[in-house]
Write a protein that holds these residues in place. Structure first.
Motif, PDB file in Angstrom:
ATOM      1  N   MET A   1       0.815  -1.221   0.000  1.00  0.00           N
ATOM      2  CA  MET A   1       0.000   0.000   0.000  1.00  0.00           C
ATOM      3  C   MET A   1       0.849   1.273   0.000  1.00  0.00           C
ATOM      4  O   MET A   1       0.450   2.295  -0.550  1.00  0.00           O
ATOM      5  N   SER A   2       2.040   1.227   0.609  1.00  0.00           N
ATOM      6  CA  SER A   2       2.903   2.407   0.627  1.00  0.00           C
ATOM      7  C   SER A   2       3.239   2.839  -0.792  1.00  0.00           C
ATOM      8  O   SER A   2       3.229   4.034  -1.118  1.00  0.00           O
ATOM      9  N   GLN A   3       3.550   1.851  -1.663  1.00  0.00           N
ATOM     10  CA  GLN A   3       3.877   2.171  -3.054  1.00  0.00           C
ATOM     11  C   GLN A   3       2.690   2.838  -3.750  1.00  0.00           C
ATOM     12  O   GLN A   3       2.870   3.763  -4.553  1.00  0.00           O
ATOM     13  N   TRP A   4       1.485   2.378  -3.441  1.00  0.00           N
ATOM     14  CA  TRP A   4       0.290   2.973  -4.054  1.00  0.00           C
ATOM     15  C   TRP A   4       0.178   4.443  -3.698  1.00  0.00           C
ATOM     16  O   TRP A   4      -0.107   5.282  -4.566  1.00  0.00           O
ATOM     17  N   TRP A   5       0.401   4.777  -2.445  1.00  0.00           N
ATOM     18  CA  TRP A   5       0.332   6.175  -2.019  1.00  0.00           C
ATOM     19  C   TRP A   5       1.413   7.005  -2.699  1.00  0.00           C
ATOM     20  O   TRP A   5       1.151   8.128  -3.142  1.00  0.00           O
ATOM     21  N   LEU A   6       2.614   6.456  -2.800  1.00  0.00           N
ATOM     22  CA  LEU A   6       3.707   7.183  -3.436  1.00  0.00           C
ATOM     23  C   LEU A   6       3.417   7.452  -4.909  1.00  0.00           C
ATOM     24  O   LEU A   6       3.626   8.568  -5.402  1.00  0.00           O
ATOM     25  N   TRP A   7       2.928   6.417  -5.612  1.00  0.00           N
ATOM     26  CA  TRP A   7       2.586   6.603  -7.026  1.00  0.00           C
ATOM     27  C   TRP A   7       1.416   7.580  -7.183  1.00  0.00           C
ATOM     28  O   TRP A   7       1.362   8.345  -8.172  1.00  0.00           O
ATOM     29  N   SER A   8       0.503   7.583  -6.244  1.00  0.00           N
ATOM     30  CA  SER A   8      -0.619   8.517  -6.306  1.00  0.00           C
ATOM     31  C   SER A   8      -0.117   9.954  -6.295  1.00  0.00           C
ATOM     32  O   SER A   8      -0.616  10.810  -7.043  1.00  0.00           O
ATOM     33  N   PHE A   9       0.883  10.210  -5.447  1.00  0.00           N
ATOM     34  CA  PHE A   9       1.421  11.567  -5.436  1.00  0.00           C
ATOM     35  C   PHE A   9       2.074  11.918  -6.763  1.00  0.00           C
ATOM     36  O   PHE A   9       1.922  13.046  -7.258  1.00  0.00           O
ATOM     37  N   VAL A  10       2.805  10.974  -7.340  1.00  0.00           N
ATOM     38  CA  VAL A  10       3.467  11.235  -8.627  1.00  0.00           C
ATOM     39  C   VAL A  10       2.438  11.645  -9.675  1.00  0.00           C
ATOM     40  O   VAL A  10       2.631  12.613 -10.420  1.00  0.00           O
ATOM     41  N   VAL A  11       1.329  10.921  -9.725  1.00  0.00           N
ATOM     42  CA  VAL A  11       0.286  11.219 -10.711  1.00  0.00           C
ATOM     43  C   VAL A  11      -0.316  12.605 -10.461  1.00  0.00           C
ATOM     44  O   VAL A  11      -0.476  13.414 -11.390  1.00  0.00           O
ATOM     45  N   VAL A  12      -0.647  12.904  -9.197  1.00  0.00           N
ATOM     46  CA  VAL A  12      -1.237  14.197  -8.861  1.00  0.00           C
ATOM     47  C   VAL A  12      -0.256  15.328  -9.162  1.00  0.00           C
ATOM     48  O   VAL A  12      -0.633  16.373  -9.714  1.00  0.00           O
ATOM     49  N   ILE A  47       9.948  13.169  -8.577  1.00  0.00           N
ATOM     50  CA  ILE A  47      11.083  12.287  -8.875  1.00  0.00           C
ATOM     51  C   ILE A  47      11.404  11.409  -7.674  1.00  0.00           C
ATOM     52  O   ILE A  47      11.541  10.177  -7.793  1.00  0.00           O
ATOM     53  N   TRP A  48      11.498  12.021  -6.496  1.00  0.00           N
ATOM     54  CA  TRP A  48      11.888  11.242  -5.313  1.00  0.00           C
ATOM     55  C   TRP A  48      10.772  10.316  -4.838  1.00  0.00           C
ATOM     56  O   TRP A  48      11.042   9.228  -4.333  1.00  0.00           O
ATOM     57  N   HIS A  49       9.528  10.713  -5.023  1.00  0.00           N
ATOM     58  CA  HIS A  49       8.432   9.797  -4.688  1.00  0.00           C
ATOM     59  C   HIS A  49       8.417   8.603  -5.635  1.00  0.00           C
ATOM     60  O   HIS A  49       8.135   7.461  -5.217  1.00  0.00           O
ATOM     61  N   ALA A  50       8.735   8.837  -6.910  1.00  0.00           N
ATOM     62  CA  ALA A  50       8.813   7.723  -7.866  1.00  0.00           C
ATOM     63  C   ALA A  50       9.955   6.783  -7.514  1.00  0.00           C
ATOM     64  O   ALA A  50       9.816   5.552  -7.581  1.00  0.00           O
ATOM     65  N   VAL A  51      11.096   7.356  -7.130  1.00  0.00           N
ATOM     66  CA  VAL A  51      12.244   6.525  -6.727  1.00  0.00           C
ATOM     67  C   VAL A  51      11.872   5.647  -5.542  1.00  0.00           C
ATOM     68  O   VAL A  51      12.175   4.441  -5.509  1.00  0.00           O
ATOM     69  N   MET A  52      11.200   6.236  -4.546  1.00  0.00           N
ATOM     70  CA  MET A  52      10.798   5.454  -3.377  1.00  0.00           C
ATOM     71  C   MET A  52       9.750   4.406  -3.733  1.00  0.00           C
ATOM     72  O   MET A  52       9.771   3.283  -3.204  1.00  0.00           O
ATOM     73  N   ALA A  53       8.838   4.753  -4.633  1.00  0.00           N
ATOM     74  CA  ALA A  53       7.814   3.796  -5.053  1.00  0.00           C
ATOM     75  C   ALA A  53       8.425   2.595  -5.765  1.00  0.00           C
ATOM     76  O   ALA A  53       7.882   1.482  -5.703  1.00  0.00           O
ATOM     77  N   LEU A  54       9.562   2.807  -6.413  1.00  0.00           N
ATOM     78  CA  LEU A  54      10.261   1.724  -7.108  1.00  0.00           C
ATOM     79  C   LEU A  54      11.179   0.926  -6.175  1.00  0.00           C
ATOM     80  O   LEU A  54      11.883   0.024  -6.617  1.00  0.00           O
ATOM     81  N   GLY A  55      11.172   1.288  -4.891  1.00  0.00           N
ATOM     82  CA  GLY A  55      11.957   0.541  -3.912  1.00  0.00           C
ATOM     83  C   GLY A  55      13.312   1.127  -3.616  1.00  0.00           C
ATOM     84  O   GLY A  55      14.112   0.514  -2.899  1.00  0.00           O
ATOM     85  N   GLY A  62      19.780  -0.627  11.944  1.00  0.00           N
ATOM     86  CA  GLY A  62      19.289  -1.395  13.076  1.00  0.00           C
ATOM     87  C   GLY A  62      18.110  -2.242  12.673  1.00  0.00           C
ATOM     88  O   GLY A  62      18.205  -3.073  11.766  1.00  0.00           O
ATOM     89  N   ASP A  63      16.960  -2.006  13.300  1.00  0.00           N
ATOM     90  CA  ASP A  63      15.769  -2.809  13.006  1.00  0.00           C
ATOM     91  C   ASP A  63      14.697  -2.021  12.251  1.00  0.00           C
ATOM     92  O   ASP A  63      13.545  -2.439  12.185  1.00  0.00           O
ATOM     93  N   HIS A  64      15.087  -0.886  11.657  1.00  0.00           N
ATOM     94  CA  HIS A  64      14.076  -0.119  10.937  1.00  0.00           C
ATOM     95  C   HIS A  64      14.631   0.437   9.632  1.00  0.00           C
ATOM     96  O   HIS A  64      15.840   0.624   9.478  1.00  0.00           O
ATOM     97  N   ASP A  65      13.719   0.679   8.694  1.00  0.00           N
ATOM     98  CA  ASP A  65      14.086   1.258   7.398  1.00  0.00           C
ATOM     99  C   ASP A  65      14.066   2.778   7.480  1.00  0.00           C
ATOM    100  O   ASP A  65      13.164   3.370   8.086  1.00  0.00           O
ATOM    101  N   VAL A  66      15.068   3.369   6.856  1.00  0.00           N
ATOM    102  CA  VAL A  66      15.129   4.829   6.755  1.00  0.00           C
ATOM    103  C   VAL A  66      14.880   5.200   5.299  1.00  0.00           C
ATOM    104  O   VAL A  66      15.672   4.863   4.420  1.00  0.00           O
ATOM    105  N   HIS A  67      13.776   5.873   5.046  1.00  0.00           N
ATOM    106  CA  HIS A  67      13.437   6.290   3.684  1.00  0.00           C
ATOM    107  C   HIS A  67      14.024   7.685   3.451  1.00  0.00           C
ATOM    108  O   HIS A  67      13.332   8.696   3.583  1.00  0.00           O
TER     109      HIS A  67
END
Length: 232
Positions: A1-12, A47-55, A62-67
């Motif tokens: 679902m995170s990718q969906w939100w990121l791509w939604s911003f790219v489109v908007v 651009i950066w939202h698309a990069v994040m949406a692509l992984g 440690g035990d968490h992801d830093v975006h």
């Protein structure tokens, strides 16, 4: 679902870019650089939202992801949004107050850098110390906006001064919203899961970089039509 939100911003964002380009072809007395500023902000963020949406643009600490793609976006767009507000606050003045632009940049950049440092930190003490310094930078930003910039803005014709106040209030509220979401969300206390944090970040980003810019440009165009943008 995170990718969906990121791509939604790219489109908007891309849709808003096309809309602002269309407006820029009939600027109605608003300098073309004002349109370009809004367009650059949106393209950089998309651009950066698309990069994040692509992984991409993230790392594991440690035990968490830093975006870190968020911070790559914000460190450019936060000062540019501040500069856009300064352009509106001094639009009808002969002096454009480059000193205020420098102050906004000086206070915006540490705000973003501290967020990244806090996100990367393994120790809670370091994380919240960095967060606290970032909040102080945000407060300094507010001091600039509601102090010297507001004093400059009210020297403009009354309709321009009236336009500045709600615009500054909305931008201030959105910046504060990002700060609170960081604290409560995935980078901070973790009270909100990653997907929800992403969704709220996207909603706030749309409000800040699409809605806020559209409101500013639309009102400037209306004021230009009524000859309220004359330099005083």
């Amino acid at each position: 679902m995170s990718q969906w939100w990121l791509w939604s911003f790219v489109v908007v964002a891309l849709g808003a870019v096309l809309y602002f380009v269309r407006w820029s072809r009939e600027p109605k007395g608003v300098p073309i650089t004002v349109y370009l500023l809004a367009i650059v902000i949106l393209i950089w963020s998309a651009i950066w939202h698309a990069v994040m949406a692509l992984g991409g643009a993230h790392t594991t600490v440690g035990d968490h992801d830093v975006h870190w793609g968020y911070y790559a976006d914000w460190i450019v767009t936060a000062p540019l949004l501040g500069y856009a507000l300064i352009r509106t606050g001094t639009h009808a003045l002969t002096g454009k107050r480059t000193d205020l632009a420098a102050l906004v940049a000086v206070t915006s950049v540490p705000m973003i850098v501290c967020g990244l440092v806090g996100d990367l930190a393994l120790e809670p003490t370091t994380r919240y110390l960095a967060y606290g310094v970032g909040v102080l930078a945000l407060v300094a930003n507010f001091v600039v906006i509601w102090g010297p910039l507001r004093r400059a803005a009210i020297r403009q014709p009354a309709p321009m001064a009236a336009h500045f106040v709600p615009l500054a209030a909305l931008l201030s509220a959105l910046w504060l919203g990002f700060t609170l979401v960081w604290l409560l969300g995935h980078p901070g206390l973790g009270m909100v899961d990653e997907t929800t944090t992403t969704a709220v970040f996207v909603v706030l980003t749309v409000l800040m970089k699409v809605v806020w810019s559209a409101l500013d440009l639309r009102q400037l165009r209306l004021l230009a039509d009524r000859d309220h943008l004359q330099v005083v």
